[in-house]
Design a protein around this motif. Structure first.
Motif, PDB file in Angstrom:
ATOM      1  N   GLN A  67      30.441 -26.526  28.958  1.00  0.00           N
ATOM      2  CA  GLN A  67      30.658 -26.392  30.240  1.00  0.00           C
ATOM      3  C   GLN A  67      31.761 -26.730  30.971  1.00  0.00           C
ATOM      4  OE1 GLN A  67      27.020 -28.254  31.784  1.00  0.00           O
ATOM      5  NE2 GLN A  67      27.290 -27.381  33.993  1.00  0.00           N
ATOM      6  N   LYS A 127      29.098 -38.456  27.937  1.00  0.00           N
ATOM      7  CA  LYS A 127      27.832 -38.499  28.313  1.00  0.00           C
ATOM      8  C   LYS A 127      26.893 -39.051  27.171  1.00  0.00           C
ATOM      9  CE  LYS A 127      23.555 -36.605  29.926  1.00  0.00           C
ATOM     10  NZ  LYS A 127      22.834 -35.324  30.428  1.00  0.00           N
ATOM     11  N   LYS A 179      18.539 -38.309  38.082  1.00  0.00           N
ATOM     12  CA  LYS A 179      18.752 -37.165  39.157  1.00  0.00           C
ATOM     13  C   LYS A 179      17.752 -36.484  39.342  1.00  0.00           C
ATOM     14  CE  LYS A 179      23.677 -36.624  37.590  1.00  0.00           C
ATOM     15  NZ  LYS A 179      24.602 -35.875  36.857  1.00  0.00           N
TER      16      LYS A 179
HETATM   17  P1  XMP Z   1      23.854 -33.948  34.009  1.00  0.00           P
HETATM   18  O1  XMP Z   1      24.708 -34.155  35.082  1.00  0.00           O
HETATM   19  O2  XMP Z   1      22.404 -34.655  34.136  1.00  0.00           O
HETATM   20  O3  XMP Z   1      23.334 -32.406  33.655  1.00  0.00           O
HETATM   21  O4  XMP Z   1      24.263 -34.814  32.553  1.00  0.00           O
HETATM   22  C1  XMP Z   1      22.903 -32.114  32.386  1.00  0.00           C
HETATM   23  C2  XMP Z   1      22.875 -30.498  32.524  1.00  0.00           C
HETATM   24  O5  XMP Z   1      21.919 -30.168  33.575  1.00  0.00           O
HETATM   25  C3  XMP Z   1      22.612 -29.480  34.573  1.00  0.00           C
HETATM   26  N1  XMP Z   1      22.109 -29.755  36.100  1.00  0.00           N
HETATM   27  C4  XMP Z   1      21.073 -29.024  36.437  1.00  0.00           C
HETATM   28  N2  XMP Z   1      20.665 -27.928  35.988  1.00  0.00           N
HETATM   29  N3  XMP Z   1      19.349 -27.997  38.247  1.00  0.00           N
HETATM   30  C5  XMP Z   1      19.701 -27.420  37.132  1.00  0.00           C
HETATM   31  O6  XMP Z   1      19.267 -26.126  36.916  1.00  0.00           O
HETATM   32  C6  XMP Z   1      19.726 -29.022  38.618  1.00  0.00           C
HETATM   33  O7  XMP Z   1      19.515 -30.030  39.543  1.00  0.00           O
HETATM   34  C7  XMP Z   1      20.883 -29.715  37.727  1.00  0.00           C
HETATM   35  N4  XMP Z   1      21.569 -30.998  37.725  1.00  0.00           N
HETATM   36  C8  XMP Z   1      22.396 -30.746  36.594  1.00  0.00           C
HETATM   37  C9  XMP Z   1      24.024 -29.820  34.364  1.00  0.00           C
HETATM   38  O8  XMP Z   1      24.828 -28.853  34.983  1.00  0.00           O
HETATM   39  C10 XMP Z   1      24.295 -29.688  32.945  1.00  0.00           C
HETATM   40  O9  XMP Z   1      24.329 -28.648  32.253  1.00  0.00           O
END
Ligand code: XMP
Length: 507
Positions: free
Chosen positions: A428, A499, A338
């Protein structure tokens, strides 16, 4: 401050190695294998991480031979061990049996690395290549049924393990890493947040000098703690900007600004950029495109604000260590899962210099700093909220109407978690709005509305996460309230994906 350097060969676990060592109060950092490593007096040892390649392949990442000339203790993990085997004239070849997951090892003899471990111990393996011919000057400490599992050369102070001591499934992994970090590298556990704070404040002062800084506040812990540190360091040369993107949670703008009331001397302003974000997102459904657009609009807002605030030359961001590791990972951009706009870098035309006061810290360390700076506990322990906001929790096009529906549903879920004293027990929690309509019945009437999915996870570092085991009765209450109170939703599901393989956010 004593340091352990971790050389990254592309392992999915390299961040865990770093965490485990920090948990022992020893500072550690991850550097890509191809970078020029700076060895200063405070570096006490080097760990070579695992990686997906095979050392005998022509294009595989190589061992920088300089590493072996510093006279520092070296521990190779998995691929890292195989590099050492090759470097000392042993041979690595494809094993007949692939070892993946939980395995047993037997400690044949006790050396420095396996001191105190049980005779047989459960470890986590993930390899098919293995040591066929032992490297010169090394001896075997432990084996599994199919492979040489642990080697050491005390004269050269070099060690290798075929398994992953950093993973919790390796029962005595912590003990092994402690043996390496304390007994072999002889580090002192002197990494603490108080020293971090005072050193960081000094560094910020030296870097900013007479210039000014603007900082994007999201209300999340990372940007709040960044703001607190910067405010202590540079006082009124900081302007904190809270951008209303139109994709915030219900009442968020109000609550966040109220929360910042404790920063008596900080210049805080709110910028209403709702329309700018909605316009840019019109018709966009692809998750990566959405993330990139949101990132771009954020920067446009900051560039626009810049001239209004003492011509700020610095933009401060709440980037934290997992974001940094992800962005420098040797796996490269093709492995980007991402785009996090706070690490992707600035658009080329940007004139800002970037200031990231928390870029060395993990989330729990950021929280410790926050508490130590006297921030409100409720703010410090708020669940993380992603920079792109609700936009990445609305699957499909983001519109004002969709945001309004999601805000209501999300608010009910969080409200019930708090009422049932569950908020602090999960890491979360949030709601995702799906672009799927289903048929329902309410008061003898047919309904045809959208599906909402509730998600709640438990995690310490957000790199891996488990589904929260929320009670069924509680889920029932949340579902009933959402369907009854939120116009536009007639069905609620619960996401039961951990995850990996899922990610926490849906986009
Ligand atoms: P994922 O979805 O990658 O998220 O498993 C891991 C943690 O990161 C947060 N998250 C973000 N935080 N900018 C941020 O500051 C972003 O673009 C972003 N994308 C995901 C997500 O909420 C989780 O805590």
């Amino acid at each position: 401050m004593d340091k352990i350097i971790i050389i990254d060969y592309g392992s999915q676990y390299n961040m865990l190695i770093s965490r485990r060592i920090r948990e022992m109060k020893v500072y550690s950092l991850v550097v890509p294998y191809h970078s020029d490593i700076q060895i200063t007096d405070d570096v006490k040892g080097i760990i070579l991480s695992g990686g997906p390649a095979s050392v005998y392949d022509l294009l595989s990442p190589e061992l920088n031979q300089k590493i072996l000339t510093y006279g520092l203790p070296v521990l190779g993990i998995c691929y890292g061990m195989q590099l050492l085997v090759q470097a000392f004239k042993g041979k690595v070849s494809k094993g007949v049996i692939r070892e993946y997951g939980k395995n047993k090892i037997e400690n044949l003899i006790y050396g420095q690395l396996n001191q105190g471990m049980s005779k047989t111990s459960t470890v986590w393996m993930s390899h098919s290549d293995q040591t066929e011919i032992m490297p010169e000057g090394f001896h075997t400490l432990a084996t599994s049924n199919n492979s040489i599992a642990m080697i050491e050369n005390t004269e050269k102070n070099i060690y290798g393990v075929q398994f992953h001591p950093e993973v919790t499934h390796t029962d005595e992994g912590r003990l092994l890493l402690e043996n390496f970090v304390f007994n072999i590298c002889k580090t002192t556990p002197n990494w603490n947040v108080e020293d971090f704070i005072s050193t960081k404040i000094q560094k910020i002062k030296e870097e900013v000098k007479d210039e000014s800084v603007i900082l994007g506040l999201s209300g999340g812990v990372d940007s709040t703690v960044s703001a607190a540190l910067l405010s202590l360091a540079i006082k009124d040369k900081l302007t904190a900007i809270f951008v209303d993107t139109g994709q915030l949670r219900k009442h968020e703008a109000l609550e966040v600004l109220k929360g910042y009331g404790i920063f008596k001397d900080m210049n805080i302003i709110k910028v209403d950029a709702k329309d700018q974000f909605y316009d840019a997102l019109k018709g966009i459904t692809d998750p990566e495109e959405k993330r990139k657009i949101i990132g771009r609009v954020f920067f446009e807002v900051f560039e626009n604000e810049k001239s209004k605030h003492q011509d700020a030359t610095f933009l401060a961001q709440g980037t934290i260590y997992p974001d940094v590791i992800e962005s420098i990972s040797v796996s490269g951009p093709s492995h980007t899962i991402k785009s996090h706009h706070n690490v992707g870098g600035l658009p080329k035309q940007s004139t800002f210099k970037i200031l990231e006061p928390l870029r060395e810290l993990f989330k729990d360390e950021v929280r410790e700093v926050g508490i130590s700076l006297g921030l409100d506990r409720q703010m410090v322990y708020r669940h993380p909220f992603p920079g792109p906001g609700l936009g990445i929790r609305i699957i499909g096009e983001v519109t004002k109407q969709q945001v309004a529906i999601l805000q209501e549903a999300d608010h009910i879920f969080i409200d019930e978690l708090r009422k049932h004293d569950l908020y602090d027990q999960v890491s979360q929690a949030f709601v995702v709005l799906l672009p799927v309509k289903t048929v329902g019945v309410m008061g003898d009437q047919r309904t045809y509305e959208q599906v909402a999915c509730i998600r709640s996870v438990n995690s310490t570092d957000f790199m891996t996460a488990d589904v929260s085991r929320l009670p069924y009765d509680f889920l029932d209450i949340v579902s009933t309230r959402i369907v009854n109170e939120v116009k536009g939703i007639n069905r609620v599901t619960y996401d039961i994906t951990s995850k990996p393989p899922g990610t926490i956010e849906w986009e």
